[in-house]
Motif scaffolding. Structure first.
Motif, PDB file in Angstrom:
ATOM      1  N   TYR A 190       0.827  -1.191   0.000  1.00 27.68           N
ATOM      2  CA  TYR A 190       0.000   0.000   0.000  1.00 27.68           C
ATOM      3  C   TYR A 190       0.874   1.259   0.000  1.00 27.68           C
ATOM      4  O   TYR A 190       0.594   2.213  -0.717  1.00 27.68           O
ATOM      5  CB  TYR A 190      -0.918   0.040   1.229  1.00 27.68           C
ATOM      6  CG  TYR A 190      -1.920  -1.088   1.308  1.00 27.68           C
ATOM      7  CD1 TYR A 190      -2.939  -1.198   0.381  1.00 27.68           C
ATOM      8  CD2 TYR A 190      -1.856  -2.023   2.326  1.00 27.68           C
ATOM      9  CE1 TYR A 190      -3.871  -2.216   0.471  1.00 27.68           C
ATOM     10  CE2 TYR A 190      -2.781  -3.045   2.423  1.00 27.68           C
ATOM     11  CZ  TYR A 190      -3.790  -3.145   1.493  1.00 27.68           C
ATOM     12  OH  TYR A 190      -4.706  -4.150   1.580  1.00 27.68           O
ATOM     13  N   ASN A 191       1.899   1.258   0.821  1.00 24.40           N
ATOM     14  CA  ASN A 191       2.738   2.449   0.953  1.00 24.40           C
ATOM     15  C   ASN A 191       3.461   2.770  -0.346  1.00 24.40           C
ATOM     16  O   ASN A 191       3.631   3.937  -0.680  1.00 24.40           O
ATOM     17  CB  ASN A 191       3.733   2.265   2.105  1.00 24.40           C
ATOM     18  CG  ASN A 191       4.569   3.494   2.345  1.00 24.40           C
ATOM     19  OD1 ASN A 191       5.755   3.505   2.014  1.00 24.40           O
ATOM     20  ND2 ASN A 191       3.971   4.524   2.907  1.00 24.40           N
ATOM     21  N   THR A 192       3.866   1.751  -1.092  1.00 20.23           N
ATOM     22  CA  THR A 192       4.555   1.988  -2.360  1.00 20.23           C
ATOM     23  C   THR A 192       3.629   2.691  -3.345  1.00 20.23           C
ATOM     24  O   THR A 192       4.024   3.659  -4.010  1.00 20.23           O
ATOM     25  CB  THR A 192       5.053   0.655  -2.954  1.00 20.23           C
ATOM     26  OG1 THR A 192       5.932   0.044  -2.008  1.00 20.23           O
ATOM     27  CG2 THR A 192       5.782   0.868  -4.260  1.00 20.23           C
ATOM     28  N   VAL A 193       2.401   2.224  -3.446  1.00 22.32           N
ATOM     29  CA  VAL A 193       1.433   2.859  -4.348  1.00 22.32           C
ATOM     30  C   VAL A 193       1.098   4.261  -3.852  1.00 22.32           C
ATOM     31  O   VAL A 193       1.022   5.206  -4.651  1.00 22.32           O
ATOM     32  CB  VAL A 193       0.154   1.992  -4.480  1.00 22.32           C
ATOM     33  CG1 VAL A 193      -0.921   2.717  -5.277  1.00 22.32           C
ATOM     34  CG2 VAL A 193       0.492   0.664  -5.129  1.00 22.32           C
ATOM     35  N   GLY A 232       5.989  -6.007   9.906  1.00 21.97           N
ATOM     36  CA  GLY A 232       6.835  -7.134  10.289  1.00 21.97           C
ATOM     37  C   GLY A 232       6.527  -7.636  11.682  1.00 21.97           C
ATOM     38  O   GLY A 232       6.465  -8.846  11.930  1.00 21.97           O
ATOM     39  N   PHE A 233       6.311  -6.711  12.604  1.00 21.84           N
ATOM     40  CA  PHE A 233       5.972  -7.092  13.973  1.00 21.84           C
ATOM     41  C   PHE A 233       4.646  -7.847  14.021  1.00 21.84           C
ATOM     42  O   PHE A 233       4.536  -8.900  14.657  1.00 21.84           O
ATOM     43  CB  PHE A 233       5.922  -5.846  14.865  1.00 21.84           C
ATOM     44  CG  PHE A 233       5.585  -6.139  16.293  1.00 21.84           C
ATOM     45  CD1 PHE A 233       6.519  -6.717  17.140  1.00 21.84           C
ATOM     46  CD2 PHE A 233       4.319  -5.846  16.784  1.00 21.84           C
ATOM     47  CE1 PHE A 233       6.204  -6.995  18.469  1.00 21.84           C
ATOM     48  CE2 PHE A 233       4.001  -6.123  18.106  1.00 21.84           C
ATOM     49  CZ  PHE A 233       4.944  -6.698  18.951  1.00 21.84           C
ATOM     50  N   PHE A 234       3.639  -7.328  13.319  1.00 19.72           N
ATOM     51  CA  PHE A 234       2.322  -7.969  13.338  1.00 19.72           C
ATOM     52  C   PHE A 234       2.345  -9.310  12.623  1.00 19.72           C
ATOM     53  O   PHE A 234       1.655 -10.243  13.031  1.00 19.72           O
ATOM     54  CB  PHE A 234       1.265  -7.059  12.715  1.00 19.72           C
ATOM     55  CG  PHE A 234       1.133  -5.737  13.427  1.00 19.72           C
ATOM     56  CD1 PHE A 234       1.308  -5.628  14.792  1.00 19.72           C
ATOM     57  CD2 PHE A 234       0.860  -4.595  12.715  1.00 19.72           C
ATOM     58  CE1 PHE A 234       1.211  -4.413  15.439  1.00 19.72           C
ATOM     59  CE2 PHE A 234       0.759  -3.372  13.348  1.00 19.72           C
ATOM     60  CZ  PHE A 234       0.927  -3.279  14.717  1.00 19.72           C
ATOM     61  N   MET A 235       3.146  -9.416  11.572  1.00 17.40           N
ATOM     62  CA  MET A 235       3.267 -10.711  10.890  1.00 17.40           C
ATOM     63  C   MET A 235       3.949 -11.729  11.801  1.00 17.40           C
ATOM     64  O   MET A 235       3.605 -12.915  11.790  1.00 17.40           O
ATOM     65  CB  MET A 235       4.020 -10.546   9.576  1.00 17.40           C
ATOM     66  CG  MET A 235       3.190  -9.847   8.513  1.00 17.40           C
ATOM     67  SD  MET A 235       4.065  -9.614   6.963  1.00 17.40           S
ATOM     68  CE  MET A 235       4.122 -11.295   6.382  1.00 17.40           C
ATOM     69  N   ILE A 265       8.944   2.860   8.830  1.00 17.74           N
ATOM     70  CA  ILE A 265       8.187   2.774  10.091  1.00 17.74           C
ATOM     71  C   ILE A 265       7.009   1.821   9.906  1.00 17.74           C
ATOM     72  O   ILE A 265       6.749   0.948  10.739  1.00 17.74           O
ATOM     73  CB  ILE A 265       7.708   4.172  10.546  1.00 17.74           C
ATOM     74  CG1 ILE A 265       8.910   5.063  10.865  1.00 17.74           C
ATOM     75  CG2 ILE A 265       6.753   4.064  11.743  1.00 17.74           C
ATOM     76  CD1 ILE A 265       8.572   6.528  11.065  1.00 17.74           C
ATOM     77  N   ILE A 266       6.322   1.974   8.791  1.00 20.64           N
ATOM     78  CA  ILE A 266       5.180   1.111   8.494  1.00 20.64           C
ATOM     79  C   ILE A 266       5.633  -0.330   8.283  1.00 20.64           C
ATOM     80  O   ILE A 266       5.002  -1.267   8.775  1.00 20.64           O
ATOM     81  CB  ILE A 266       4.413   1.659   7.274  1.00 20.64           C
ATOM     82  CG1 ILE A 266       3.741   2.981   7.673  1.00 20.64           C
ATOM     83  CG2 ILE A 266       3.415   0.657   6.738  1.00 20.64           C
ATOM     84  CD1 ILE A 266       3.223   3.790   6.531  1.00 20.64           C
ATOM     85  N   ASN A 267       6.737  -0.520   7.575  1.00 17.90           N
ATOM     86  CA  ASN A 267       7.249  -1.879   7.345  1.00 17.90           C
ATOM     87  C   ASN A 267       7.644  -2.554   8.658  1.00 17.90           C
ATOM     88  O   ASN A 267       7.481  -3.769   8.806  1.00 17.90           O
ATOM     89  CB  ASN A 267       8.421  -1.856   6.376  1.00 17.90           C
ATOM     90  CG  ASN A 267       7.986  -1.522   4.971  1.00 17.90           C
ATOM     91  OD1 ASN A 267       6.833  -1.741   4.589  1.00 17.90           O
ATOM     92  ND2 ASN A 267       8.891  -0.972   4.186  1.00 17.90           N
TER      93      ASN A 267
END
Length: 180
Positions: A1-4, A33-36, A27-29
Motif C-alpha cells: 500500500y505504501n509503495t502505491v 513485520g511485527f504484526f506478521m 516505520i510502516i514496514n
C-alpha cells in the motif's frame, strides 16, 4: 500500500508529499513485520492443534489470538498517535515534508485495526492450510487501494490525507474479508 501511496502522491501531489510518504515507509514496514511475527506465532499454535484434530483447542487459540490482536490494536493505536511526531522527527525530513509525514502516519495509526486484524486473520487461515484466500483478499484490496488513491487524490484533491485514507479503508476491507 505504501509503495502505491508514494507513487500516487509523487506523480499527482508534490515532491514534498512524495518525500513524506516515502520516508515513513520503514516505520510502516517495521509495524507490518511485527504484526506478521505475532500472527506467525499464533499460527504455530493453531496449526499444531488443527493437525492434531483438537478442534476445541483450535477454537480457543483463535479466540485468544483475535482477543490479543484487539487489545494490542488499542495499545498500538494510542501509542502510535502519541509518538508520531517523535518518529517523524527521527527521520530528519525537510521541514516542508514534516506536516505531511505526520498526517500520513497519524491517519495510518488511527486505522491500524484493519492492518492488525488482516494479518492475524491471514495467519490463522494459513495455519489451517488456506493460503489462497488471504492472498486473493490482499490482491483485491491492493487494487482497491490503488483505485481509491487515484480517486481521492485526482478527483477530490485530498493529497496525503487521501492516500492515507485509501490505505486504511483498503486494509479495513481486507480485515473484514479475512474475518468472514
Amino acid at each position: 500500500y505504501n509503495t502505491v501511496d508514494t507513487w500516487v502522491v509523487g506523480n499527482f501531489v508534490s515532491n514534498e508529499a512524495f518525500s513524506a510518504v516515502g520516508t515513513v515507509g520503514p516505520i510502516i514496514n517495521m509495524l507490518i513485520g511485527f504484526f506478521m511475527g505475532l500472527s506467525s506465532g499464533a499460527g504455530v499454535v493453531i496449526s499444531q492443534y488443527y493437525g492434531a484434530g483438537r478442534n476445541d483447542k483450535v477454537k480457543d487459540s483463535v479466540h485468544t489470538a483475535i482477543t490479543m490482536t484487539l487489545i494490542l490494536t488499542v495499545f498500538f493505536t494510542v501509542l502510535g498517535l502519541l509518538i508520531t511526531p517523535y518518529m517523524v522527527g527521527l527521520t530528519d525530513l525537510h521541514e516542508n515534508s514534516v506536516d505531511d509525514a505526520n498526517t500520513y502516519l497519524f491517519i495510518y495509526f488511527a486505522g491500524m485495526v484493519g492492518l492488525m486484524l488482516y494479518n492475524m486473520g491471514a495467519g490463522i487461515l494459513r495455519a489451517i492450510g488456506d493460503s489462497q484466500r488471504p492472498f486473493y483478499y490482499l490482491v483485491v484490496c491492493a487494487v482497491l487501494n490503488t483505485i481509491l488513491d487515484l480517486v481521492f487524490v485526482i478527483v477530490f484533491h485530498m493529497g496525503v490525507e487521501g492516500v492515507a485514507l485509501a490505505t486504511i479503508l483498503s486494509q479495513a476491507v481486507s480485515a473484514i474479508l479475512v474475518m468472514i
